[in-house]
Design a protein around this motif. Structure first.
Motif, PDB file in Angstrom:
ATOM      1  N   TRP A  34       0.837  -1.201   0.000  1.00 16.75           N
ATOM      2  CA  TRP A  34       0.000   0.000   0.000  1.00 16.75           C
ATOM      3  C   TRP A  34       0.873   1.252   0.000  1.00 16.75           C
ATOM      4  O   TRP A  34       0.645   2.174  -0.797  1.00 16.75           O
ATOM      5  N   LEU A  35       1.879   1.280   0.850  1.00 19.16           N
ATOM      6  CA  LEU A  35       2.777   2.428   0.918  1.00 19.16           C
ATOM      7  C   LEU A  35       3.588   2.591  -0.365  1.00 19.16           C
ATOM      8  O   LEU A  35       3.807   3.713  -0.829  1.00 19.16           O
ATOM      9  N   CYS A  36       4.007   1.484  -0.956  1.00 13.94           N
ATOM     10  CA  CYS A  36       4.732   1.551  -2.237  1.00 13.94           C
ATOM     11  C   CYS A  36       3.834   2.130  -3.332  1.00 13.94           C
ATOM     12  O   CYS A  36       4.291   2.941  -4.147  1.00 13.94           O
ATOM     13  N   ALA A  37       2.573   1.745  -3.335  1.00 10.29           N
ATOM     14  CA  ALA A  37       1.620   2.301  -4.308  1.00 10.29           C
ATOM     15  C   ALA A  37       1.444   3.804  -4.083  1.00 10.29           C
ATOM     16  O   ALA A  37       1.372   4.583  -5.045  1.00 10.29           O
ATOM     17  N   LEU A  38       1.401   4.224  -2.825  1.00  8.11           N
ATOM     18  CA  LEU A  38       1.274   5.653  -2.516  1.00  8.11           C
ATOM     19  C   LEU A  38       2.522   6.412  -2.956  1.00  8.11           C
ATOM     20  O   LEU A  38       2.420   7.529  -3.476  1.00  8.11           O
ATOM     21  N   HIS A  39       3.702   5.813  -2.756  1.00  8.70           N
ATOM     22  CA  HIS A  39       4.940   6.429  -3.249  1.00  8.70           C
ATOM     23  C   HIS A  39       4.849   6.639  -4.757  1.00  8.70           C
ATOM     24  O   HIS A  39       5.226   7.700  -5.271  1.00  8.70           O
ATOM     25  N   ASP A  40       4.323   5.643  -5.461  1.00  9.99           N
ATOM     26  CA  ASP A  40       4.199   5.748  -6.916  1.00  9.99           C
ATOM     27  C   ASP A  40       3.265   6.898  -7.311  1.00  9.99           C
ATOM     28  O   ASP A  40       3.529   7.610  -8.285  1.00  9.99           O
ATOM     29  N   VAL A  41       2.192   7.095  -6.557  1.00 14.32           N
ATOM     30  CA  VAL A  41       1.272   8.213  -6.817  1.00 14.32           C
ATOM     31  C   VAL A  41       2.025   9.536  -6.637  1.00 14.32           C
ATOM     32  O   VAL A  41       1.950  10.429  -7.496  1.00 14.32           O
ATOM     33  N   LEU A  42       2.756   9.643  -5.544  1.00 17.00           N
ATOM     34  CA  LEU A  42       3.507  10.876  -5.283  1.00 17.00           C
ATOM     35  C   LEU A  42       4.619  11.087  -6.306  1.00 17.00           C
ATOM     36  O   LEU A  42       4.872  12.209  -6.737  1.00 17.00           O
ATOM     37  N   ARG A  43       5.271  10.013  -6.712  1.00 17.45           N
ATOM     38  CA  ARG A  43       6.321  10.092  -7.736  1.00 17.45           C
ATOM     39  C   ARG A  43       5.723  10.607  -9.063  1.00 17.45           C
ATOM     40  O   ARG A  43       6.315  11.439  -9.736  1.00 17.45           O
ATOM     41  N   ARG A  44       4.550  10.093  -9.416  1.00 18.56           N
ATOM     42  CA  ARG A  44       3.877  10.543 -10.642  1.00 18.56           C
ATOM     43  C   ARG A  44       3.564  12.041 -10.573  1.00 18.56           C
ATOM     44  O   ARG A  44       3.766  12.762 -11.551  1.00 18.56           O
ATOM     45  N   GLU A  45       3.105  12.503  -9.425  1.00 21.96           N
ATOM     46  CA  GLU A  45       2.805  13.931  -9.267  1.00 21.96           C
ATOM     47  C   GLU A  45       4.078  14.762  -9.397  1.00 21.96           C
ATOM     48  O   GLU A  45       4.083  15.804 -10.036  1.00 21.96           O
ATOM     49  N   ALA A  52       1.164  17.917  -4.155  1.00 21.27           N
ATOM     50  CA  ALA A  52       0.032  17.105  -3.718  1.00 21.27           C
ATOM     51  C   ALA A  52       0.014  16.997  -2.201  1.00 21.27           C
ATOM     52  O   ALA A  52       1.049  17.123  -1.541  1.00 21.27           O
ATOM     53  N   VAL A  53      -1.187  16.765  -1.687  1.00 25.06           N
ATOM     54  CA  VAL A  53      -1.386  16.472  -0.273  1.00 25.06           C
ATOM     55  C   VAL A  53      -1.864  15.033  -0.198  1.00 25.06           C
ATOM     56  O   VAL A  53      -2.781  14.640  -0.926  1.00 25.06           O
ATOM     57  N   LEU A  54      -1.245  14.261   0.670  1.00 25.53           N
ATOM     58  CA  LEU A  54      -1.635  12.875   0.890  1.00 25.53           C
ATOM     59  C   LEU A  54      -2.011  12.717   2.357  1.00 25.53           C
ATOM     60  O   LEU A  54      -1.174  12.925   3.233  1.00 25.53           O
ATOM     61  N   ALA A  55      -3.269  12.389   2.625  1.00 22.44           N
ATOM     62  CA  ALA A  55      -3.699  12.081   3.990  1.00 22.44           C
ATOM     63  C   ALA A  55      -3.419  10.605   4.218  1.00 22.44           C
ATOM     64  O   ALA A  55      -3.955   9.750   3.522  1.00 22.44           O
ATOM     65  N   CYS A  56      -2.533  10.316   5.171  1.00 21.94           N
ATOM     66  CA  CYS A  56      -2.053   8.950   5.332  1.00 21.94           C
ATOM     67  C   CYS A  56      -1.597   8.712   6.762  1.00 21.94           C
ATOM     68  O   CYS A  56      -0.910   9.553   7.342  1.00 21.94           O
ATOM     69  N   SER A  57      -1.943   7.558   7.289  1.00 23.12           N
ATOM     70  CA  SER A  57      -1.435   7.162   8.604  1.00 23.12           C
ATOM     71  C   SER A  57      -0.082   6.480   8.419  1.00 23.12           C
ATOM     72  O   SER A  57       0.011   5.258   8.429  1.00 23.12           O
ATOM     73  N   ALA A  58       0.935   7.282   8.255  1.00 24.92           N
ATOM     74  CA  ALA A  58       2.297   6.766   8.117  1.00 24.92           C
ATOM     75  C   ALA A  58       2.863   6.642   9.530  1.00 24.92           C
ATOM     76  O   ALA A  58       3.642   7.467   9.981  1.00 24.92           O
ATOM     77  N   LEU A  59       2.444   5.590  10.207  1.00 21.86           N
ATOM     78  CA  LEU A  59       2.654   5.462  11.650  1.00 21.86           C
ATOM     79  C   LEU A  59       4.097   5.227  12.066  1.00 21.86           C
ATOM     80  O   LEU A  59       4.513   5.668  13.126  1.00 21.86           O
ATOM     81  N   LYS A  60       4.862   4.511  11.242  1.00 26.23           N
ATOM     82  CA  LYS A  60       6.241   4.168  11.596  1.00 26.23           C
ATOM     83  C   LYS A  60       7.223   4.925  10.719  1.00 26.23           C
ATOM     84  O   LYS A  60       6.916   5.300   9.585  1.00 26.23           O
ATOM     85  N   LYS A  61       8.443   5.044  11.235  1.00 28.53           N
ATOM     86  CA  LYS A  61       9.494   5.698  10.450  1.00 28.53           C
ATOM     87  C   LYS A  61       9.707   4.988   9.118  1.00 28.53           C
ATOM     88  O   LYS A  61       9.829   5.639   8.077  1.00 28.53           O
ATOM     89  N   ILE A  62       9.722   3.667   9.115  1.00 21.97           N
ATOM     90  CA  ILE A  62       9.951   2.945   7.856  1.00 21.97           C
ATOM     91  C   ILE A  62       8.829   3.221   6.868  1.00 21.97           C
ATOM     92  O   ILE A  62       9.061   3.293   5.665  1.00 21.97           O
ATOM     93  N   TYR A  63       7.611   3.423   7.341  1.00 22.09           N
ATOM     94  CA  TYR A  63       6.501   3.743   6.440  1.00 22.09           C
ATOM     95  C   TYR A  63       6.754   5.090   5.765  1.00 22.09           C
ATOM     96  O   TYR A  63       6.520   5.253   4.564  1.00 22.09           O
ATOM     97  N   ARG A  64       7.230   6.058   6.550  1.00 25.15           N
ATOM     98  CA  ARG A  64       7.522   7.371   5.977  1.00 25.15           C
ATOM     99  C   ARG A  64       8.700   7.279   5.009  1.00 25.15           C
ATOM    100  O   ARG A  64       8.715   7.937   3.969  1.00 25.15           O
ATOM    101  N   CYS A  65       9.671   6.424   5.329  1.00 22.36           N
ATOM    102  CA  CYS A  65      10.798   6.220   4.410  1.00 22.36           C
ATOM    103  C   CYS A  65      10.321   5.626   3.087  1.00 22.36           C
ATOM    104  O   CYS A  65      10.815   5.999   2.021  1.00 22.36           O
ATOM    105  N   ILE A  66       9.369   4.715   3.147  1.00 25.28           N
ATOM    106  CA  ILE A  66       8.823   4.124   1.914  1.00 25.28           C
ATOM    107  C   ILE A  66       8.102   5.194   1.101  1.00 25.28           C
ATOM    108  O   ILE A  66       8.238   5.238  -0.123  1.00 25.28           O
TER     109      ILE A  66
END
Length: 157
Positions: A34-45, A52-66
């Motif tokens: 899911w996070l990789c797919a969101l990265h792809d959305v942001l990369r496309r933008e 872009a604004v992404l509302a996301c529960s990026a709860l862990k540091k590794i999630y934010r890194c992804i």
């Protein structure tokens, strides 16, 4: 701001939504694709030179890194120092508040697949951002206009 808005919940797989609807917390294995797919959305933008604004529960540091570096963040050396050519410039906004305030707000939400019973598991998982991550922390106990203004100030600084 005139920026595109994305709600990360729209990108969960049917399996993730079903799991949450049944009151089962997601684990890393559920969240990473899911996070990789969101990265792809942001990369496309970014490639389109769109903010872009992404509302996301990026709860862990590794999630934010992804979100910043995609799947390459899963390689341990990438966590602390993303490669410049793959890293997105993201300002994380950590909306911070007491669990009881958030629980009351969740109770008012209708038609969402995640029940409020999962809130505690999210707090248990949470790793608040800290330096050197690019973030601001905003209290949800402020008024909505104050919250928006503080986020806008964080974006332009």
């Amino acid at each position: 701001l005139g920026w595109k808005f994305y709600d990360a919940d729209d990108y969960h797989s049917p399996e993730n939504k079903k799991k949450m609807a049944e009151g089962i917390p997601l684990n890393d294995e559920d969240r990473i694709p899911w996070l990789c797919a969101l990265h792809d959305v942001l990369r496309r933008e970014e490639a389109s030179r769109q903010n872009a604004v992404l509302a996301c529960s990026a709860l862990k540091k590794i999630y934010r890194c992804i979100l910043v570096s995609g799947a390459s963040a899963l390689e341990s050396s990438e966590r602390e120092r993303p490669r410049e050519n793959t890293a997105l410039k993201i300002l994380f906004v950590h909306l911070d508040g007491p669990i009881d305030v958030i629980a009351r707000r969740l109770e008012k939400r209708r038609g969402h697949f995640m029940p409020s019973e999962l809130l505690k598991s999210q707090f248990d998982t949470l790793e608040p951002p800290r330096a050197p991550e690019n973030f601001i922390t905003v209290s949800i106990e402020k008024s909505l206009p104050e919250i928006v203004l503080e986020i806008e100030r964080g974006i332009v600084s």
